[in-house]
Scaffold this active site. Structure first.
Site, PDB file in Angstrom:
ATOM      1  N   LYS A   1      61.410  25.941   9.951  1.00 54.66           N
ATOM      2  CA  LYS A   1      61.172  24.526   9.635  1.00 54.66           C
ATOM      3  C   LYS A   1      60.350  24.379   8.368  1.00 54.66           C
ATOM      4  CE  LYS A   1      60.304  23.114  14.372  1.00 54.66           C
ATOM      5  NZ  LYS A   1      59.060  23.727  14.826  1.00 54.66           N
TER       6      LYS A   1
ATOM      7  N   LYS B   1      64.197  34.554   8.969  1.00 58.60           N
ATOM      8  CA  LYS B   1      64.461  33.628  10.079  1.00 58.60           C
ATOM      9  C   LYS B   1      64.610  32.198   9.557  1.00 58.60           C
ATOM     10  CE  LYS B   1      61.002  32.059  12.340  1.00 58.60           C
ATOM     11  NZ  LYS B   1      59.800  31.752  13.098  1.00 58.60           N
TER      12      LYS B   1
ATOM     13  N   LYS C   1      51.810  35.073   8.304  1.00 60.25           N
ATOM     14  CA  LYS C   1      51.206  33.879   7.690  1.00 60.25           C
ATOM     15  C   LYS C   1      50.003  34.272   6.830  1.00 60.25           C
ATOM     16  CE  LYS C   1      53.519  30.254   9.406  1.00 60.25           C
ATOM     17  NZ  LYS C   1      53.602  29.857  10.772  1.00 60.25           N
TER      18      LYS C   1
HETATM   19  P1  TYM Z   1      58.606  26.251  17.121  1.00 63.62           P
HETATM   20  O1  TYM Z   1      58.302  24.806  17.018  1.00 63.62           O
HETATM   21  O2  TYM Z   1      58.432  27.092  15.883  1.00 63.62           O
HETATM   22  O3  TYM Z   1      60.100  26.465  17.592  1.00 63.62           O
HETATM   23  C1  TYM Z   1      60.618  25.839  18.757  1.00 63.62           C
HETATM   24  C2  TYM Z   1      61.576  26.810  19.442  1.00 63.62           C
HETATM   25  O4  TYM Z   1      62.622  27.217  18.539  1.00 63.62           O
HETATM   26  C3  TYM Z   1      62.672  28.639  18.463  1.00 63.62           C
HETATM   27  N1  TYM Z   1      63.069  29.013  17.095  1.00 63.62           N
HETATM   28  C4  TYM Z   1      64.144  29.755  16.798  1.00 63.62           C
HETATM   29  N2  TYM Z   1      65.054  30.346  17.577  1.00 63.62           N
HETATM   30  C5  TYM Z   1      66.039  31.035  16.957  1.00 63.62           C
HETATM   31  N3  TYM Z   1      66.155  31.161  15.617  1.00 63.62           N
HETATM   32  C6  TYM Z   1      65.249  30.586  14.791  1.00 63.62           C
HETATM   33  N4  TYM Z   1      65.365  30.698  13.480  1.00 63.62           N
HETATM   34  C7  TYM Z   1      64.179  29.841  15.383  1.00 63.62           C
HETATM   35  N5  TYM Z   1      63.124  29.160  14.888  1.00 63.62           N
HETATM   36  C8  TYM Z   1      62.451  28.658  15.947  1.00 63.62           C
HETATM   37  C9  TYM Z   1      61.277  29.112  18.801  1.00 63.62           C
HETATM   38  O5  TYM Z   1      61.281  30.437  19.270  1.00 63.62           O
HETATM   39  C10 TYM Z   1      60.879  28.109  19.872  1.00 63.62           C
HETATM   40  O6  TYM Z   1      61.380  28.508  21.125  1.00 63.62           O
HETATM   41  N6  TYM Z   1      54.694  28.397  19.304  1.00 63.62           N
HETATM   42  C11 TYM Z   1      55.870  27.611  19.549  1.00 63.62           C
HETATM   43  C12 TYM Z   1      55.578  26.326  20.284  1.00 63.62           C
HETATM   44  C13 TYM Z   1      54.798  26.472  21.547  1.00 63.62           C
HETATM   45  C14 TYM Z   1      55.253  26.986  22.775  1.00 63.62           C
HETATM   46  C15 TYM Z   1      54.170  26.861  23.677  1.00 63.62           C
HETATM   47  C16 TYM Z   1      56.467  27.546  23.179  1.00 63.62           C
HETATM   48  C17 TYM Z   1      53.505  26.067  21.744  1.00 63.62           C
HETATM   49  N7  TYM Z   1      53.124  26.300  23.015  1.00 63.62           N
HETATM   50  C18 TYM Z   1      54.267  27.309  25.008  1.00 63.62           C
HETATM   51  C19 TYM Z   1      56.556  27.969  24.515  1.00 63.62           C
HETATM   52  C20 TYM Z   1      55.484  27.851  25.396  1.00 63.62           C
HETATM   53  C21 TYM Z   1      56.519  27.268  18.241  1.00 63.62           C
HETATM   54  O7  TYM Z   1      55.908  27.254  17.214  1.00 63.62           O
HETATM   55  O8  TYM Z   1      57.809  26.893  18.334  1.00 63.62           O
END
Ligand code: TYM
Length: 327
Positions: A197, A194, A112
């Site tokens: 969103k 990857k 980022k």
């Molecule tokens: P976030 O919102 O980016 O994504 C939510 C979940 O989707 C998974 N993910 C993917 N898996 C496979 N391929 C992809 N292209 C892909 N893009 C996203 C992410 O790995 C995630 O599991 N930091 C986290 C949110 C968070 C969190 C936490 C997670 C905040 N606190 C505590 C676990 C525990 C996030 O930004 O996820």
């Protein structure tokens, strides 16, 4: 005692099949055996600029999608991160036990930083400490996430261990749970990045609420290669990504999938895959329409979730403050 699962999702952009296949689908599958807590992490969302009304509506949209995908509020707790101030409070305390160098090693932040340069906020740098607080507040055993979050869960363990070594056993060390297949679903327009969103390209991600024709168009335009054979070969990222998506939506084995497309072309694979995705998402999309027809229902689930979870967080905060000598 059931093991506790905690995971989070950001209410930003559009929830896509990468989020679904690597995370949400697994959360749904394990909620009967595990004590499940799922958090809509709006405080993480504001580490990059968000529009007020968009953020507000995305929080409801993600809630609706989680429920439509099969998260059952009777079995699992769903809540909004900012509804429980213990998350920011613990994040601050953990900050004071986290060396800058650990944070600087986080690859997501480094990526980022490349994109945003001086615009990058302190909040974004500190993102993993808030994530550690999310997890550690609830004595979490298992954190089911996609591959991109593994480093953050490992950092959470390191922070917990450091705190425990100073103050004695306080935090449980959580284990990341990364699916063997589909832990990193790639962009359809560029299978070397990857699926994300925040990516703007219209052919990049298949979103859970995409209309059928949009899904078909995105799959048909997906980047592949100039070869012909349809095989699971990681060195051919475009076709490999499509096959993995096919595998995850159908549950078929790799040899069966390869046999099915023997002597067939990429167009056949894409056409079939598009219909599979459309059919798989249709029930979720119609449940979403039903659930969101009554906006008070989502709010009641979220309110109930926060009140169920708050006492657990308060218990952890009392112990932590006592150990550190606060108050
Ligand atoms: P976030 O919102 O980016 O994504 C939510 C979940 O989707 C998974 N993910 C993917 N898996 C496979 N391929 C992809 N292209 C892909 N893009 C996203 C992410 O790995 C995630 O599991 N930091 C986290 C949110 C968070 C969190 C936490 C997670 C905040 N606190 C505590 C676990 C525990 C996030 O930004 O996820």
């Amino acid at each position: 005692m059931k093991k506790r699962v905690f995971s989070g999702i950001q209410p930003t952009g559009d929830i896509h099949i990468g989020n679904y296949l690597a995370a949400i689908k697994h959360w749904v599958a394990s909620q009967t055996e595990l004590d499940s807590v799922f958090c809509i992490v709006d405080l993480h969302a504001i580490t990059v600029p968000q529009e007020t009304n968009v953020l507000k509506s995305k929080i409801r949209e993600v809630t609706g999608l989680l429920l439509a995908a099969g998260i059952d509020p009777k079995l699992s707790t769903v809540f909004i991160q900012s509804h429980n101030s213990a998350h920011t409070e613990l994040a601050w305390i953990l900050n004071c036990f986290t060396p800058m160098g650990w944070m600087q090693r986080m690859t997501q932040f480094k990526d980022k930083l490349q994109e945003q340069k001086e615009q990058v906020s302190v909040g974004l740098f500190d993102y993993p400490a808030l994530m550690a607080a999310d997890i550690l507040l609830y004595n979490t055993d298992i954190v089911p996430v996609g591959e991109d979050q593994k480093q953050h869960v490992e950092l959470t363990r390191d922070i917990a261990q450091r705190f425990n070594s100073i103050y004695g056993e306080t935090f449980k060390l959580p284990e990341p749970l990364i699916p063997e297949t589909g832990a990193r679903i790639m962009g359809l327009d560029d299978p070397t990045t990857k699926m994300s969103k925040s990516e703007a390209g219209s052919g990049h991600a298949i979103n859970l609420l995409d209309p059928s024709d949009t899904i078909r168009a995105k799959v048909m335009q997906a980047t592949t290669d100039s070869l012909r054979e349809i095989r699971f070969d990681e060195n051919r990222p475009g076709i490999y990504n499509l096959l993995v998506i096919y595998e995850l939506f159908t549950g078929l084995s790799r040899p069966d999938i390869e046999a099915r497309f023997e002597r067939k072309g990429y167009v056949n694979l894409k056409q079939e895959l598009a219909e599979i995705i459309v059919d798989s998402l249709r029930p979720l999309q119609s449940r979403y329409q039903e659930l969101t027809a009554d906006p008070t229902y989502l709010d009641s689930v979220l309110t109930e979730g926060s009140s169920r979870i708050r006492p657990l967080a308060e218990k952890t905060m009392t112990v932590v403050k006592e150990k550190v000598g606060l108050g």
